[in-house]
Design a protein around this motif. Sequence first.
Motif, mmCIF file in Angstrom:
data_model
loop_
_atom_site.group_PDB
_atom_site.id
_atom_site.type_symbol
_atom_site.label_atom_id
_atom_site.label_comp_id
_atom_site.label_asym_id
_atom_site.label_seq_id
_atom_site.Cartn_x
_atom_site.Cartn_y
_atom_site.Cartn_z
ATOM 1 N N UNK A 96 0.820 -1.214 0.000
ATOM 2 C CA UNK A 96 0.000 0.000 0.000
ATOM 3 C C UNK A 96 0.850 1.258 0.000
ATOM 4 N N UNK A 97 2.166 1.085 0.049
ATOM 5 C CA UNK A 97 3.073 2.229 0.093
ATOM 6 C C UNK A 97 3.219 2.842 -1.292
ATOM 7 N N UNK A 98 2.970 4.140 -1.390
ATOM 8 C CA UNK A 98 3.089 4.847 -2.666
ATOM 9 C C UNK A 98 4.550 5.197 -2.911
ATOM 10 N N UNK A 126 4.564 0.654 -4.413
ATOM 11 C CA UNK A 126 5.801 -0.114 -4.425
ATOM 12 C C UNK A 126 5.501 -1.581 -4.743
ATOM 13 N N UNK A 127 6.246 -2.133 -5.691
ATOM 14 C CA UNK A 127 6.077 -3.525 -6.068
ATOM 15 C C UNK A 127 4.986 -3.781 -7.084
ATOM 16 N N UNK A 128 4.393 -2.727 -7.626
ATOM 17 C CA UNK A 128 3.315 -2.910 -8.594
ATOM 18 C C UNK A 128 3.837 -2.813 -10.022
ATOM 19 N N UNK A 129 3.020 -3.285 -10.959
ATOM 20 C CA UNK A 129 3.224 -3.030 -12.385
ATOM 21 C C UNK A 129 2.076 -2.127 -12.813
ATOM 22 N N UNK A 159 11.761 -7.562 -6.861
ATOM 23 C CA UNK A 159 11.005 -6.557 -6.124
ATOM 24 C C UNK A 159 10.930 -5.208 -6.801
ATOM 25 N N UNK A 160 11.128 -5.162 -8.101
ATOM 26 C CA UNK A 160 11.108 -3.894 -8.821
ATOM 27 C C UNK A 160 9.684 -3.357 -8.945
ATOM 28 N N UNK A 161 9.582 -2.041 -8.973
ATOM 29 C CA UNK A 161 8.329 -1.354 -9.285
ATOM 30 C C UNK A 161 8.408 -0.932 -10.740
ATOM 31 N N UNK A 162 7.352 -1.204 -11.518
ATOM 32 C CA UNK A 162 7.425 -1.043 -12.967
ATOM 33 C C UNK A 162 6.289 -0.165 -13.463
ATOM 34 N N UNK A 163 6.626 0.811 -14.295
ATOM 35 C CA UNK A 163 5.641 1.634 -14.999
ATOM 36 C C UNK A 163 5.782 1.309 -16.482
ATOM 37 N N UNK A 164 4.681 0.927 -17.108
ATOM 38 C CA UNK A 164 4.732 0.473 -18.488
ATOM 39 C C UNK A 164 3.734 1.241 -19.348
ATOM 40 N N UNK A 165 4.201 1.751 -20.481
ATOM 41 C CA UNK A 165 3.327 2.347 -21.491
ATOM 42 C C UNK A 165 3.051 1.284 -22.536
ATOM 43 N N UNK A 166 1.781 1.036 -22.798
ATOM 44 C CA UNK A 166 1.462 -0.004 -23.782
ATOM 45 C C UNK A 166 0.018 0.115 -24.243
ATOM 46 N N UNK A 167 -0.230 -0.333 -25.469
ATOM 47 C CA UNK A 167 -1.604 -0.532 -25.945
ATOM 48 C C UNK A 167 -1.816 -1.983 -26.354
ATOM 49 N N UNK A 168 -0.854 -2.854 -25.991
ATOM 50 C CA UNK A 168 -0.956 -4.273 -26.310
ATOM 51 C C UNK A 168 -1.813 -4.954 -25.240
#
Length: 281
Positions: free
Chosen positions: A16-18, A44-47, A206-215
């Motif tokens: 729940x940590x931003x 943290x920890x999200x995709x 344990x990486x936090x990932x931000x992804x741009x995609x339309x797939x």
Amino acid sequence: MERDATSQATQTLPTDEVLLSLRDITIGYGSKIIQQNVSMDVKRGSIFAIMGGSGCGKSTILRSMIGLLRPKSGGYTVDGDDYWTGPDSHRTALNRRFGVLFQSGALWSSMTVGENVSLPLEMFTRLDKTMTRNLVELKLGFVGLSHAIDLYPSEISGGMRKRAGLARAMALDPDILFFDEPSAGLDPITSARLDDLILSLRDGLGATIVIVSHELPSLFAIADDGIFLDAQTKTPIAHGAPRDLRAHCTDPQVHAFMNREAYTEASPAEPATKGPITNGH
């Protein structure tokens, strides 16, 4: 056939940590506004997926988050630190926590795969050549490219170039990764393998990932939160996990996008009914 990756996408639940927070961001080039009133929290920890049709500003938002484009207004924090306030050295220190995979892989054509991956290590560390080579071999081994260390980008496939770009993004062991259309141009099998690799980064490291995609197959397989940007209003119109948005979002544009259906903009005389931002959870 769509891959059922529900179990994969929930192996490691985000906390729940931003970690990354945008508040009322307005961004554009010169007098041209690309997106406005953008607010989102990446846990943290999200995709986290930045979604929307072509030209809505997905990659522009990503460029701002990695420090390539200062927003016109609004706030952006990284682990509680204000990104744009303070000297350049402050942003440089925060950027050391970032790894970025660009659309094409963005490898230097005159360098071997191994030299491309070693470049961040040579620029930002004082490791000797032996240790640098060992780390490069480790990163390439993680993405299944140990055999390509002495090959040039022109000698490997598009999918391999994406994986090499990923290995370079991981070179400094960042805890935050940004991916811009990682599956673009890849065949379905190679795309699925890249999705599995991205999940392993989140679950194993344990990486936090931000992804741009339309797939859509990739979005449904790996993302556990996201935002949907509208090109016409230049604002976000939905928040939530892609699978939840597909099942529950009532906005006609979001519904059409998530279900691969045709969407026709209403004429001014008959405006489309758009509800408030919908949380898919």
